[in-house]
Design an enzyme around this catalytic site. Sequence first.
Site, short mmCIF file in Angstrom:
data_model
loop_
_atom_site.label_atom_id
_atom_site.label_comp_id
_atom_site.label_asym_id
_atom_site.label_seq_id
_atom_site.Cartn_x
_atom_site.Cartn_y
_atom_site.Cartn_z
N SER A 170 0.79 -1.23 0.00
CA SER A 170 0.00 0.00 0.00
C SER A 170 0.82 1.28 0.00
O SER A 170 0.34 2.32 -0.45
CB SER A 170 -0.95 0.01 1.20
OG SER A 170 -0.23 -0.06 2.41
N HIS A 198 -5.36 -3.77 -2.62
CA HIS A 198 -5.07 -2.77 -3.66
C HIS A 198 -4.91 -3.39 -5.05
O HIS A 198 -4.62 -2.67 -6.01
CB HIS A 198 -3.82 -1.99 -3.28
CG HIS A 198 -3.97 -1.18 -2.04
ND1 HIS A 198 -4.49 0.08 -2.02
CD2 HIS A 198 -3.70 -1.50 -0.73
CE1 HIS A 198 -4.53 0.53 -0.77
NE2 HIS A 198 -4.05 -0.41 0.03
N LYS A 229 -12.04 0.14 -1.94
CA LYS A 229 -11.00 0.77 -2.76
C LYS A 229 -11.46 0.77 -4.22
O LYS A 229 -12.24 1.61 -4.60
CB LYS A 229 -9.68 0.05 -2.53
CG LYS A 229 -9.20 0.24 -1.07
CD LYS A 229 -7.90 -0.43 -0.78
CE LYS A 229 -7.41 -0.06 0.62
NZ LYS A 229 -8.31 -0.49 1.72
#
Length: 380
Positions: A170, A198, A229
């Site tokens: 991240s 992610h 996300k």
Amino acid sequence: MSEIWRARLMDAQERRRRKHQNRQRHVHSDVTLDFAGNDYLGLASDARVAKAAAAAARRFGSGARASHLVSGHLAIHQELEESLARFTGRQKALLFSTGYMANLGVLQALADAHTAIFQDRLNHASLLDGGQLSGARMRRFHHGSMSDLTRLLERSSATHKLIVSDGVFSMDGDIADIAALAEISRQHAAWLMIDDAHGLGVLGNDGSGSVGTRFNSDAVPILVGTLGKALGSGGAFVAGDALLIEHLMQFARSYVYTTAQPPAVAAASLAALRIVESEPERRERLRQNVCWFRREAQTIGLPLADATTPIQPLLLGDEQRTLAWAAALEEEGLKVGAIRPPTVAPGQARLRITLSARHSRSDIERLLAALARCWQREAA
């Protein structure tokens, strides 16, 4: 408040301020161009996702009212779990309220004093905290080093071994070598857990992430993904074989003792997942934005990390310098993340720039021009 406690809290905060590591919240403005968030595909503001959330709120109400195991598991939750399982090529999926709770729940449910956990040094805080809380012996291997991981595994006499890694890191934006991790896991009779927070929605031809359909549950038995996300909603899930999911349903305390996520959030996630599957052009637009940003930033001479994902760290090193750059950008209506220790190692402060499919070429040009001015002011 006791004066002893007051002094302790004030001292801790003052020490952090002196190091330029103090964190602050800023109310996000609509006029600010966001290069700090994780809305990689631009789905958080997609009208179809919002419409699905509103319809679910009208149908099911604003909250789930109870945990999944009491009366909070609604039809929309079941549909989302089944869709996530199909999307990631797994037998089952299990919803959690947040990615943090998913990681804590998995590690607490699987590990004990007879377990050894091997974590990449740059894993997310939730993975490190989960390992510490599990009661297992935890060892951290050098970032991305398969030789260091192998060395630690060979020294371990634990009955059960669990290797844990982010899929996409991240703060650095680099991608774990999933194939190598899976092979090492096989050689040492260990299980592999990947947190693909992610990568989900962003990587892979189908958007299923750094793991997804490329690696089956034999190679990666435990797959964690977040919905807040690239999918633009909220919550998280764990996907794997039916035996794993049943075990988590029985023993993961952060699942058992938590109210189920609001049905509107589940519906938003389901709508976003369908868009991810049906609109690959979003990933292509994101990929083009990343490539173009990197090419232009390197032309300016900006010290970018070697990352090909939407997470583009600009390595500035010093905390004060990082804060100054972030403040200068904010004055121009640009929001970026100013990342400092203890989130990253000392001397590794950075601007964490994140790109999205929603960014236009002119948005990125505006960011690059502002970064160039920061760079030129230092060189003057």
